[in-house]
Motif scaffolding. Structure first.
Motif, mmCIF file in Angstrom:
data_model
loop_
_atom_site.group_PDB
_atom_site.id
_atom_site.type_symbol
_atom_site.label_atom_id
_atom_site.label_comp_id
_atom_site.label_asym_id
_atom_site.label_seq_id
_atom_site.Cartn_x
_atom_site.Cartn_y
_atom_site.Cartn_z
ATOM 1 N N PHE A 12 37.459 -10.613 22.179
ATOM 2 C CA PHE A 12 37.545 -9.647 21.092
ATOM 3 C C PHE A 12 39.005 -9.418 20.729
ATOM 4 O O PHE A 12 39.915 -9.927 21.403
ATOM 5 C CB PHE A 12 36.888 -8.310 21.477
ATOM 6 N N ARG A 47 48.061 -8.582 15.866
ATOM 7 C CA ARG A 47 46.775 -8.410 16.541
ATOM 8 C C ARG A 47 46.863 -8.981 17.961
ATOM 9 O O ARG A 47 47.588 -9.929 18.225
ATOM 10 C CB ARG A 47 45.700 -9.164 15.760
ATOM 11 N N ASP A 49 44.560 -10.599 21.076
ATOM 12 C CA ASP A 49 43.280 -11.202 21.444
ATOM 13 C C ASP A 49 43.068 -11.054 22.943
ATOM 14 O O ASP A 49 43.930 -11.423 23.741
ATOM 15 C CB ASP A 49 43.263 -12.687 21.061
ATOM 16 N N GLU A 74 35.775 -0.159 16.235
ATOM 17 C CA GLU A 74 36.035 -1.383 15.472
ATOM 18 C C GLU A 74 36.347 -2.552 16.394
ATOM 19 O O GLU A 74 35.888 -3.676 16.174
ATOM 20 C CB GLU A 74 37.183 -1.159 14.476
ATOM 21 N N ALA A 75 37.126 -2.298 17.438
ATOM 22 C CA ALA A 75 37.427 -3.363 18.402
ATOM 23 C C ALA A 75 36.166 -3.780 19.134
ATOM 24 O O ALA A 75 35.927 -4.981 19.350
ATOM 25 C CB ALA A 75 38.488 -2.892 19.389
ATOM 26 N N LYS A 77 33.166 -3.732 18.097
ATOM 27 C CA LYS A 77 32.280 -4.494 17.215
ATOM 28 C C LYS A 77 32.660 -5.971 17.141
ATOM 29 O O LYS A 77 31.835 -6.809 16.789
ATOM 30 C CB LYS A 77 32.300 -3.888 15.805
ATOM 31 N N THR A 78 33.922 -6.289 17.472
ATOM 32 C CA THR A 78 34.367 -7.688 17.378
ATOM 33 C C THR A 78 34.041 -8.492 18.644
ATOM 34 O O THR A 78 34.281 -9.697 18.678
ATOM 35 C CB THR A 78 35.891 -7.777 17.131
#
Length: 296
Positions: A12, A47, A49, A74-75, A77-78
């Protein structure tokens, strides 16, 4: 080296370095060494990863909740969960890593054995055996502090608490040519540390034992210790302050790491309350490594 079994993976992205470090810290607190290997790398546009390899399939809802708590919905959800097919992915990753210098020490893999300078102490660690190769800022910080200590001090009774792959125990044993007691709560880590010690021709000096905290009788037999190395995590380090202080010789030195820099003050306070005073504080890649002296 045989291939590792298929592993479960969660990948994510988070928006900031601060959030990435918080995610790594929380996941590391929940998933003990040997249960998960966690890595965070800066990507495009600031960003970060994050990738987590799990030894067994994780509770996906728990992982999402932990990421939500650390970095927001939001994080979370990824997050993408998948399975990495059986192969020696750790060894493949290690082959892209260069030897790690830390004072007189150089941590390296088998493929870089010939690249260790003759005036350095090489510590060969094969990452496929366990998580912890020396490329993490906490390990390097501990080795740098150990190098600093050994320039003016020769401890005879040494403990590596939470040894993992045995890097620190091997470093101390090879530099001092003295016996070193190494312990870990994970039986696999104990076996790996002893095997790595043999690989580094220090098997006769390193005694690796399974133990939780200071509960095993070997601690009383081998102590009181002149030097303790403990690269664990902030919460266990705070909890171990009292029992560790009871196992220290007068003027003993203690090297602590595994804590994010914002956590250092609370760890220092816990040990200062037991008579240990800070001597040196290294900050590497957002992680802190501490050198303390027993003044009590």
């Amino acid at each position: 080296m045989t291939s590792t079994p298929a592993t479960s993976r969660a990948a994510f992205a988070v928006g900031t370095e601060t959030a990435a470090k918080l995610v790594v810290d929380i996941l590391t607190e929940v998933f003990f060494e040997g249960q998960a290997a966690i890595a965070a790398f800066e990507g495009p546009g600031g960003r970060w990863d994050v990738t987590v390899h799990f030894a067994v399939p994780p509770d996906q809802a728990l992982v999402r909740q932990l990421v939500t708590n650390a970095a927001g919905e939001e994080a979370a959800k990824t997050i993408v969960f998948d399975t990495v097919e059986a192969k020696d992915w750790v060894k493949a990753t290690l082959e892209d890593l260069v030897p790690v210098p830390a004072g007189r020490f150089v941590v390296h893999g088998h493929h870089d054995r010939a690249r260790v300078p003759s005036n350095k102490i090489g510590i060969e660690i094969e990452a496929a055996l366990a998580f912890g190769t020396g490329h993490h800022g906490t390990t390097r910080g501990c080795l740098l502090l150990l190098d600093h200590v050994l320039k003016a001090y020769r401890p005879q009774r040494v403990l590596d608490l939470g040894t993992g792959t045995g890097v620190l125990a091997i470093a101390a044993a090879k530099a001092l040519q003295e016996n070193v007691l190494a312990s870990d709560i994970d039986p696999l880590s104990v076996r790996v540390a002893q095997e790595n010690a043999r690989l580094n021709e220090a098997g006769h000096l390193v005694q690796a034992i399974p133990a939780t905290g200071f509960s095993a009788p070997q601690f009383a037999q081998a102590g009181p210790f002149d030097l303790v190395l403990a690269n664990i995590l902030a919460n266990p380090l705070r909890q171990l302050a009292s029992p560790m202080a009871r196992h220290l010789a007068p003027s003993a030195l203690v090297i602590l790491s595994g804590l994010l820099t914002p956590q250092a003050a609370s760890v220092i306070a816990a040990y200062r309350a037991r008579g240990l005073v800070p001597v040196r504080h290294l900050r590497i890649e957002g992680w802190s490594s501490l050198l303390l002296r027993n003044a009590g």
